[in-house]
Design an enzyme around this catalytic site. Sequence first.
Site, PDB file in Angstrom:
ATOM      1  N   GLY A  91       1.469  -3.018  -6.278  1.00  0.00           N
ATOM      2  CA  GLY A  91       1.305  -1.686  -5.702  1.00  0.00           C
ATOM      3  C   GLY A  91      -0.077  -1.136  -5.989  1.00  0.00           C
ATOM      4  O   GLY A  91      -1.058  -1.465  -5.304  1.00  0.00           O
ATOM      5  N   GLU A 117      11.984   1.754  -3.902  1.00  0.00           N
ATOM      6  CA  GLU A 117      11.751   3.119  -3.410  1.00  0.00           C
ATOM      7  C   GLU A 117      12.604   3.392  -2.170  1.00  0.00           C
ATOM      8  O   GLU A 117      13.073   4.511  -1.954  1.00  0.00           O
ATOM      9  CB  GLU A 117      10.254   3.328  -3.137  1.00  0.00           C
ATOM     10  CG  GLU A 117       9.472   3.457  -4.441  1.00  0.00           C
ATOM     11  CD  GLU A 117       8.017   3.040  -4.371  1.00  0.00           C
ATOM     12  OE1 GLU A 117       7.462   2.898  -3.261  1.00  0.00           O
ATOM     13  OE2 GLU A 117       7.423   2.831  -5.450  1.00  0.00           O
ATOM     14  N   TRP A 129       0.807  -1.233   0.000  1.00  0.00           N
ATOM     15  CA  TRP A 129       0.000   0.000   0.000  1.00  0.00           C
ATOM     16  C   TRP A 129       0.837   1.279   0.000  1.00  0.00           C
ATOM     17  O   TRP A 129       0.281   2.371  -0.057  1.00  0.00           O
ATOM     18  CB  TRP A 129      -0.925  -0.003   1.214  1.00  0.00           C
ATOM     19  CG  TRP A 129      -2.150  -0.841   0.996  1.00  0.00           C
ATOM     20  CD1 TRP A 129      -2.486  -1.518  -0.142  1.00  0.00           C
ATOM     21  CD2 TRP A 129      -3.195  -1.084   1.944  1.00  0.00           C
ATOM     22  NE1 TRP A 129      -3.690  -2.169   0.043  1.00  0.00           N
ATOM     23  CE2 TRP A 129      -4.147  -1.918   1.301  1.00  0.00           C
ATOM     24  CE3 TRP A 129      -3.431  -0.678   3.256  1.00  0.00           C
ATOM     25  CZ2 TRP A 129      -5.307  -2.347   1.939  1.00  0.00           C
ATOM     26  CZ3 TRP A 129      -4.578  -1.109   3.894  1.00  0.00           C
ATOM     27  CH2 TRP A 129      -5.508  -1.932   3.246  1.00  0.00           C
ATOM     28  N   LYS A 130       2.142   1.139   0.175  1.00  0.00           N
ATOM     29  CA  LYS A 130       3.013   2.323   0.230  1.00  0.00           C
ATOM     30  C   LYS A 130       2.463   3.322   1.263  1.00  0.00           C
ATOM     31  O   LYS A 130       1.938   2.895   2.286  1.00  0.00           O
ATOM     32  CB  LYS A 130       3.151   2.941  -1.159  1.00  0.00           C
ATOM     33  CG  LYS A 130       3.503   1.888  -2.218  1.00  0.00           C
ATOM     34  CD  LYS A 130       3.950   2.461  -3.511  1.00  0.00           C
ATOM     35  CE  LYS A 130       4.120   1.345  -4.523  1.00  0.00           C
ATOM     36  NZ  LYS A 130       4.946   1.686  -5.656  1.00  0.00           N
ATOM     37  N   SER A 146       3.849  -2.945 -12.092  1.00  0.00           N
ATOM     38  CA  SER A 146       2.694  -2.656 -12.958  1.00  0.00           C
ATOM     39  C   SER A 146       1.818  -3.886 -13.225  1.00  0.00           C
ATOM     40  O   SER A 146       1.316  -4.072 -14.331  1.00  0.00           O
ATOM     41  CB  SER A 146       3.162  -2.023 -14.271  1.00  0.00           C
ATOM     42  OG  SER A 146       3.741  -0.759 -14.019  1.00  0.00           O
ATOM     43  N   GLY A 194       5.269   1.167 -10.989  1.00  0.00           N
ATOM     44  CA  GLY A 194       4.469   2.379 -11.096  1.00  0.00           C
ATOM     45  C   GLY A 194       4.513   3.047 -12.454  1.00  0.00           C
ATOM     46  O   GLY A 194       4.037   4.171 -12.613  1.00  0.00           O
ATOM     47  N   HIS A 230      12.867  -2.660  -1.013  1.00  0.00           N
ATOM     48  CA  HIS A 230      12.031  -2.136  -2.104  1.00  0.00           C
ATOM     49  C   HIS A 230      12.803  -1.032  -2.826  1.00  0.00           C
ATOM     50  O   HIS A 230      13.535  -0.260  -2.196  1.00  0.00           O
ATOM     51  CB  HIS A 230      10.717  -1.591  -1.533  1.00  0.00           C
ATOM     52  CG  HIS A 230       9.705  -1.295  -2.591  1.00  0.00           C
ATOM     53  ND1 HIS A 230       9.763  -0.163  -3.358  1.00  0.00           N
ATOM     54  CD2 HIS A 230       8.640  -1.994  -3.041  1.00  0.00           C
ATOM     55  CE1 HIS A 230       8.753  -0.163  -4.224  1.00  0.00           C
ATOM     56  NE2 HIS A 230       8.061  -1.275  -4.051  1.00  0.00           N
TER      57      HIS A 230
HETATM   58  C1  PEP Z   1       5.452  -1.974  -5.850  1.00  0.00           C
HETATM   59  O1  PEP Z   1       5.369  -0.907  -5.287  1.00  0.00           O
HETATM   60  O2  PEP Z   1       6.071  -2.908  -5.320  1.00  0.00           O
HETATM   61  C2  PEP Z   1       4.829  -2.127  -7.162  1.00  0.00           C
HETATM   62  C3  PEP Z   1       5.058  -3.223  -7.812  1.00  0.00           C
HETATM   63  O3  PEP Z   1       4.045  -1.093  -7.603  1.00  0.00           O
HETATM   64  P1  PEP Z   1       3.095  -1.104  -8.919  1.00  0.00           P
HETATM   65  O4  PEP Z   1       2.332  -2.408  -8.887  1.00  0.00           O
HETATM   66  O5  PEP Z   1       2.215   0.067  -8.752  1.00  0.00           O
HETATM   67  O6  PEP Z   1       3.989  -1.029 -10.117  1.00  0.00           O
END
Ligand code: PEP
Length: 267
Positions: free
Chosen positions: A237, A100, A14-15, A216, A176, A98
């Site tokens: 995500g 990020e 969920w970030k 994604s 993302g 991660h």
């Molecule tokens: C994530 O944050 O681990 C991720 C995969 O994000 P998203 O699915 O939005 O690309």
Amino acid sequence: MEQVTRRRVICGNWKMYKTIDQALHFIDELSPIVANANCNVYLAVPFTAIKLMADKAKELHISIGAQNMNDATEGAFTGEVAALMVKDAGASFVLLGHSERRRVFKEDNAFINRKVKRALQSDLEPILCIGETFEEREEGRTQEVLKEQLTACLNGVDRELAKKLIVAYEPVWAIGSGKAATSEIAEEIQSFCRETLASLFDAEVADRTPLLYGGSVTSENSKDFLNQPNIDGLLIGSASLHPESFAKIIQLCQNSASSNDSLAKGE
Ligand code: PEP
């Protein structure tokens, strides 16, 4: 012929989204769908929501986890949260490494390695995230980078404890961006990661470690990934923020579960 059963894991990340109320509302909407899920449903939620979510998720067989933790047991580290604290709040797993965290908070492999070891010692399942940048892929360095990340982040990890590990391959360029890797690329990489785990530990550890793809993932493309023999689940995500899309992916995982639940190992 010996059979190795690998767990199937669908994990939401969920970030920095959702208040406690929003999180509890989400789980109310998700619960009828996951009631009979035959794959493991994980949700990495903000620290503030762990306790209440974990209490609520227990009966639903949803595992609640943290998105980060510090490597120290305790101490004067303002703003940090220790493994025992997230465990105490009800987390059963933690996302580590991660992209990020690596990119925005400058976490390196050595720091992530200390966190992996601390998580395992604290009875928390680490989901170790690895992935190459767009430039590294363009330079043909993908496998080199992933091998380096796996080797450094798992350095000194005890073989028995390594059985609790989950590895998520998340190409940085796919997170993302709306540009997921193809399922063929993800399968090739996960096959490489399994070989690397075998060389770092042994074939048994490598065979039983769930390998996830992330980047994604949507309810439209998830089936392609889940049909690959070395992809045991997904780290999601954006699509995990909405109960409808997350539930759809869980359902797709349930339907494809029989295809690679059991893998033949040796003769
Ligand atoms: C994530 O944050 O681990 C991720 C995969 O994000 P998203 O699915 O939005 O690309």
